[in-house]
Design an enzyme around this catalytic site. Structure first.
Site, PDB file in Angstrom:
ATOM      1  N   SER A 131      25.192 145.881 -49.378  1.00 20.08           N
ATOM      2  CA  SER A 131      25.316 147.340 -49.384  1.00 20.08           C
ATOM      3  C   SER A 131      26.163 147.799 -50.550  1.00 20.08           C
ATOM      4  O   SER A 131      26.994 147.055 -51.067  1.00 20.08           O
ATOM      5  CB  SER A 131      25.969 147.825 -48.092  1.00 20.08           C
ATOM      6  OG  SER A 131      25.237 147.396 -46.987  1.00 20.08           O
TER       7      SER A 131
HETATM    8  N1  SAH Z   1      27.643 141.985 -45.167  1.00 17.58           N
HETATM    9  C1  SAH Z   1      26.614 141.513 -46.057  1.00 17.58           C
HETATM   10  C2  SAH Z   1      25.400 142.421 -46.013  1.00 17.58           C
HETATM   11  C3  SAH Z   1      24.173 141.613 -45.802  1.00 17.58           C
HETATM   12  S1  SAH Z   1      22.714 142.488 -45.371  1.00 17.58           S
HETATM   13  C4  SAH Z   1      27.127 141.283 -47.460  1.00 17.58           C
HETATM   14  O1  SAH Z   1      28.290 141.595 -47.736  1.00 17.58           O
HETATM   15  O2  SAH Z   1      26.368 140.751 -48.255  1.00 17.58           O
HETATM   16  C5  SAH Z   1      22.588 142.138 -43.631  1.00 17.58           C
HETATM   17  C6  SAH Z   1      22.367 140.721 -43.249  1.00 17.58           C
HETATM   18  O3  SAH Z   1      22.159 140.720 -41.817  1.00 17.58           O
HETATM   19  C7  SAH Z   1      21.147 140.035 -43.828  1.00 17.58           C
HETATM   20  O4  SAH Z   1      21.550 138.897 -44.530  1.00 17.58           O
HETATM   21  C8  SAH Z   1      20.297 139.646 -42.604  1.00 17.58           C
HETATM   22  O5  SAH Z   1      19.653 138.401 -42.714  1.00 17.58           O
HETATM   23  C9  SAH Z   1      21.352 139.624 -41.514  1.00 17.58           C
HETATM   24  N2  SAH Z   1      20.851 139.756 -40.144  1.00 17.58           N
HETATM   25  C10 SAH Z   1      19.856 140.542 -39.663  1.00 17.58           C
HETATM   26  N3  SAH Z   1      19.696 140.358 -38.331  1.00 17.58           N
HETATM   27  C11 SAH Z   1      20.638 139.439 -37.956  1.00 17.58           C
HETATM   28  C12 SAH Z   1      20.982 138.820 -36.713  1.00 17.58           C
HETATM   29  N4  SAH Z   1      20.336 139.095 -35.570  1.00 17.58           N
HETATM   30  N5  SAH Z   1      21.992 137.917 -36.713  1.00 17.58           N
HETATM   31  C13 SAH Z   1      22.657 137.610 -37.852  1.00 17.58           C
HETATM   32  N6  SAH Z   1      22.366 138.143 -39.051  1.00 17.58           N
HETATM   33  C14 SAH Z   1      21.367 139.052 -39.114  1.00 17.58           C
END
Ligand code: SAH
Length: 217
Positions: free
Chosen positions: A60
Site C-alpha cells: 500500500s
Molecule cells: N502489509 C503488506 C501489504 C501486502 S498486500 C506490505 O507491507 O507489503 C496484502 C497481503 O495479504 C497479500 O500479500 C496477500 O497475499 C495477503 N493475504 C490475503 N488474504 C490473506 C489471508 N487470508 N491470510 C494471510 N494473508 C492474506
C-alpha cells in the site's frame, strides 16, 4: 543508495498530510522501504504510491499505511501504553508494514497465505534492526494465530466481506482492530474496539486493498 534524504522527505509529506503521531512518523523515517521492493522499483520506493510486490499483490502507499497505523496508535490503550503492544498483522506481503509495526509494538505476529511472499518477507526483514520482534507465519490469516493471542492490536492489509470471528476472539480486552472491509462494491476502513464482550465498531473512509482470500498457496 543513500536513502535517508528521500525518506525524510516522505516523512515531511506524511506530516503535511496530517499524520501527527510522532512514533508513527519516526517508524517511517527508520524503515528502509526500498529494501522491501524489487530493486527495479527502488527509485519509486519513497513516492506516495502503491507498488507491485509479485503474485498480483501490492504494498500500500505510505499515506494509507500511515493512516492505519495512526488509527491503531490512537486507541486509549495504545496511548496509555505508549505502544501497540502485542500485534497481529494479516497479510505480510513484502514485510514492510511488519517492520513498521515492530517499531511501534512489543512483538508482531504477521501471517501471509502465499508462501513465496512469506519467504521473501523473511529475506527482506533479515537485516532489519527490529527483526527479533517479528514472527512470520505462513498460513490463512482469517483464523488469526491463537498461540500468541490475545493481541492488543490487529491490523489487516487485505479486505474481506466481513471481519472474521477469530480476529474478534483473539483481540485483547481494550484492544483495537483496524481492517479494510467490503460494503457492497466499495471497501472502507473499519476500527473495532473491544470492551469486555462488547465490540464498538466505527467506519472511516473508503480504501482499496487487495482481497482477503481463503486458504494457502
Ligand atoms: N502489509 C503488506 C501489504 C501486502 S498486500 C506490505 O507491507 O507489503 C496484502 C497481503 O495479504 C497479500 O500479500 C496477500 O497475499 C495477503 N493475504 C490475503 N488474504 C490473506 C489471508 N487470508 N491470510 C494471510 N494473508 C492474506
Amino acid at each position: 543508495m543513500d536513502s535517508s534524504a528521500v525518506r525524510s522527505r516522505m516523512v515531511q509529506r506524511l506530516r503535511a498530510d496530517g499524520v501527527v503521531d510522532e512514533s508513527v512518523l519516526a517508524a517511517f523515517g527508520d524503515v528502509l522501504r526500498h529494501r522491501f521492493v524489487d530493486s527495479a522499483l527502488a527509485t519509486q520506493a519513497y513516492e506516495d504510491t502503491s507498488l507491485p510486490i509479485g503474485l498480483g499483490q501490492t504494498i500500500s502507499k505510505p499515506s494509507v499505511v500511515a493512516r492505519m497505523l495512526a488509527l491503531a496508535a490512537a486507541s486509549a490503550a495504545s496511548q496509555a501504553r505508549g505502544s501497540l503492544g502485542q500485534v497481529l498483522e494479516i497479510g505480510t506481503g513484502c514485510g514492510y508494514q511488519a517492520a513498521l509495526l515492530a517499531r511501534l509494538g512489543r512483538h508482531v505476529v504477521s501471517i501471509e497465505r502465499l508462501q513465496p511472499l512469506h519467504e521473501r518477507a523473511r529475506a527482506h526483514l533479515a537485516d532489519d534492526a527490529a527483526r527479533t520482534r517479528v514472527r512470520l507465519v505462513w498460513g490463512d490469516g482469517r483464523f488469526g494465530h491463537p498461540p500468541q493471542a490475545p493481541y492488543d492490536t490487529i491490523v489487516a492489509a487485505a479486505g474481506g466481506e466481513d471481519i472474521p470471528a477469530a480476529w474478534l476472539e483473539q483481540l485483547a480486552d481494550g484492544g483495537r482492530l483496524v481492517a479494510p472491509v467490503h460494503q457492497g462494491p466499495a471497501q472502507a476502513l473499519v476500527v473495532v474496539d473491544r470492551d469486555g464482550e462488547r465490540y464498538l465498531r466505527q467506519r472511516f473512509e473508503t480504501v482499496l486493498f487487495v482481497p482477503l482470500k481463503s486458504g494457502v498457496a
